[in-house]
Design an enzyme around this catalytic site. Structure first.
Site, PDB file in Angstrom:
ATOM      1  N   HIS A 220       0.849  -1.186   0.000  1.00  7.59           N
ATOM      2  CA  HIS A 220       0.000   0.000   0.000  1.00  7.59           C
ATOM      3  C   HIS A 220       0.893   1.248   0.000  1.00  7.59           C
ATOM      4  CE1 HIS A 220      -3.914  -1.990   1.083  1.00  7.59           C
ATOM      5  NE2 HIS A 220      -3.092  -2.934   1.504  1.00  7.59           N
TER       6      HIS A 220
ATOM      7  N   GLU B 161       3.390   0.140   3.933  1.00  3.96           N
ATOM      8  CA  GLU B 161       2.904   1.443   3.472  1.00  3.96           C
ATOM      9  C   GLU B 161       4.095   2.192   2.882  1.00  3.96           C
ATOM     10  OE1 GLU B 161      -0.111   2.478   3.315  1.00  3.96           O
ATOM     11  OE2 GLU B 161      -1.271   1.254   4.737  1.00  3.96           O
TER      12      GLU B 161
END
Length: 425
Positions: free
Chosen positions: A333, A394
């Site tokens: 992500h 992330e």
């Protein structure tokens, strides 16, 4: 591939401009605007290929440009030719030609047979926005260049686009990487594809990747990579999807959320379901949290769907994971430069050591998942059901979608995680 004309805009125009540059009909700025310079370059290309010089990129022009979309062409052997002479004809690397045709005897080429010729540039572009079409072209090009790489569609999106998986390696350590759950986090798709390309190139050359022998990695691990889980949503964000019933419905849905930019803030699949809130890991808790926040139906972000695994894309990844039975998963992500590695304070015994090694090579920070995002994610479900290490990365920092200017630094910092994940369990 759709027909492109003067004044068109969007990701498909970027891809056309990239192909014209690769074919030496540029230089063009890959800005996604079909202006006069792009028109002239396309006309010159059409003239050079004996096509109708109309300045419209239709079926025949796209077919002629296919080698520069995919990174390879097919050459019909003439008398007296060898792999070396064919490579020289196209400015290609002779060893790459031999590898791409490894099922043939180099000394026994037959007149008239077709030989695959990898062209002298990387298959995966990182200077243009992404799309479902570009993903398919990259998969096709990588598969042609590296015959030891397998590729297949493991499912379809809500709009019928293929969900691709790439597999390589022959070892026992099975690792699954999945990217682009969220539409405006599409930069993770070229991240996985570029890693695949560099790993394959290192293996073919007997070289190393992030300091590790690619050959030893192939022997130790078996990798399954899903570069683009949300192709419909990505096409919406990057401008490949600009019209039609699905686009109109998405635009109307976004109008109910005026604080969100359209389409830049779109995270969901094309039907308005968040694919990373679809997994059976306290899904009911995720629903309660999101409903309390006002997201009670399809939306650009944060809608959990009517039931776990109701979205075709999430269900396909769930089924793929069950079939592949990985020892470790990585969900990619953006953004924040953090590593999530627990579910409800649970992590397998090895997970803390692994996340520490990921942090050491990337500079990313291990962190506890925020409560509002702690349920129904892919990593959450894997940890709950398999009791094996699972991580959410992330990548990058900033406002999604992250700009392509950030890609080199993101790739540099994530390469160690991508590599070590195949070796640590």
């Amino acid at each position: 591939m759709r027909v492109l004309r003067f004044s068109d805009t969007g990701q498909a125009v970027q891809l056309l401009q990239l192909a014209l540059n690769r074919a030496s009909f540029g230089p063009l700025q890959t800005d996604g605007v079909f202006g006069l310079r792009t028109l002239e370059a396309l006309r010159r290309f059409q003239l050079s290929r004996g096509l109708g010089v109309d300045g419209v990129a239709g079926r025949r022009s796209h077919e002629a440009l296919m080698p520069w979309y995919t990174g390879y062409l097919r050459h019909r052997v003439r008398r007296g030719e060898s792999f070396f002479s064919i490579a020289r004809l196209y400015g290609a690397d002779a060893e790459a030609v031999v590898l791409a045709n490894s099922e043939r005897e180099a000394t026994a080429l037959r007149v008239g047979e077709l030989v695959t010729v990898p062209l002298p540039f990387a298959v995966v572009p990182t200077e243009i926005d992404f799309s479902a079409v570009l993903c398919a072209l990259c998969v096709r090009g990588l598969r042609a260049r590296y015959p030891f790489l397998s590729a297949a569609a493991f499912g379809r999106s809500e709009m019928g686009r293929p969900l691709w998986e790439l597999r390589l390696g022959s070892g026992e350590n099975r690792v699954l990487y999945a990217a682009a759950f969220h539409a405006n986090e599409w930069i993770t798709a070229p991240l996985l594809l570029r890693f695949t390309e560099e790993l394959c190139a290192a293996f073919a050359a007997g070289g190393r990747i992030f300091g590790h022998s690619a050959s030893e990695l192939f022997s130790y691990a078996r990798l399954c990579l899903v570069p683009l889980l949300n192709p419909d949503g990505v096409d919406l964000v990057t401008g490949e999807l600009q019209r039609g019933e699905r686009y109109d419905a998405a635009r109307a849905m976004a109008a109910e959320w005026p604080s969100l930019r359209f389409p830049a803030d779109w995270k969901a699949n094309i039907l308005g379901t968040d694919l990373n809130l679809q997994f059976p890991a306290l899904w009911e808790t995720a629903r309660a949290i999101k409903f309390a926040a006002g997201v009670t139906g399809p939306a650009p972000k944060d809608y959990v769907g009517p039931a776990p695994l109701s979205a075709r894309e999430s269900r396909a990844l769930y089924d793929l994971t069950l079939a592949f039975d990985p020892a470790l998963v990585l969900a990619w992500h953006t953004q924040g430069e953090v590593l999530y590695w627990q579910f409800q304070d649970y992590a397998p015994p090895a997970a803390e050591e692994i996340v520490g090694s990921f942090a050491a090579v990337s500079g990313y920070r291990p962190a506890a998942t925020p409560y509002s995002a702690s349920f129904a994610g892919y990593k959450d479900w894997f940890l709950q059901e398999y009791r094996r290490p699972g991580f959410t990365v992330e990548a990058g920092r900033g406002l999604n979608p992250l700009p392509l200017e950030d890609f080199p630094e993101i790739f540099r910092r994530c390469l160690g995680i991508l590599t070590l994940a195949s070796l640590v369990t």
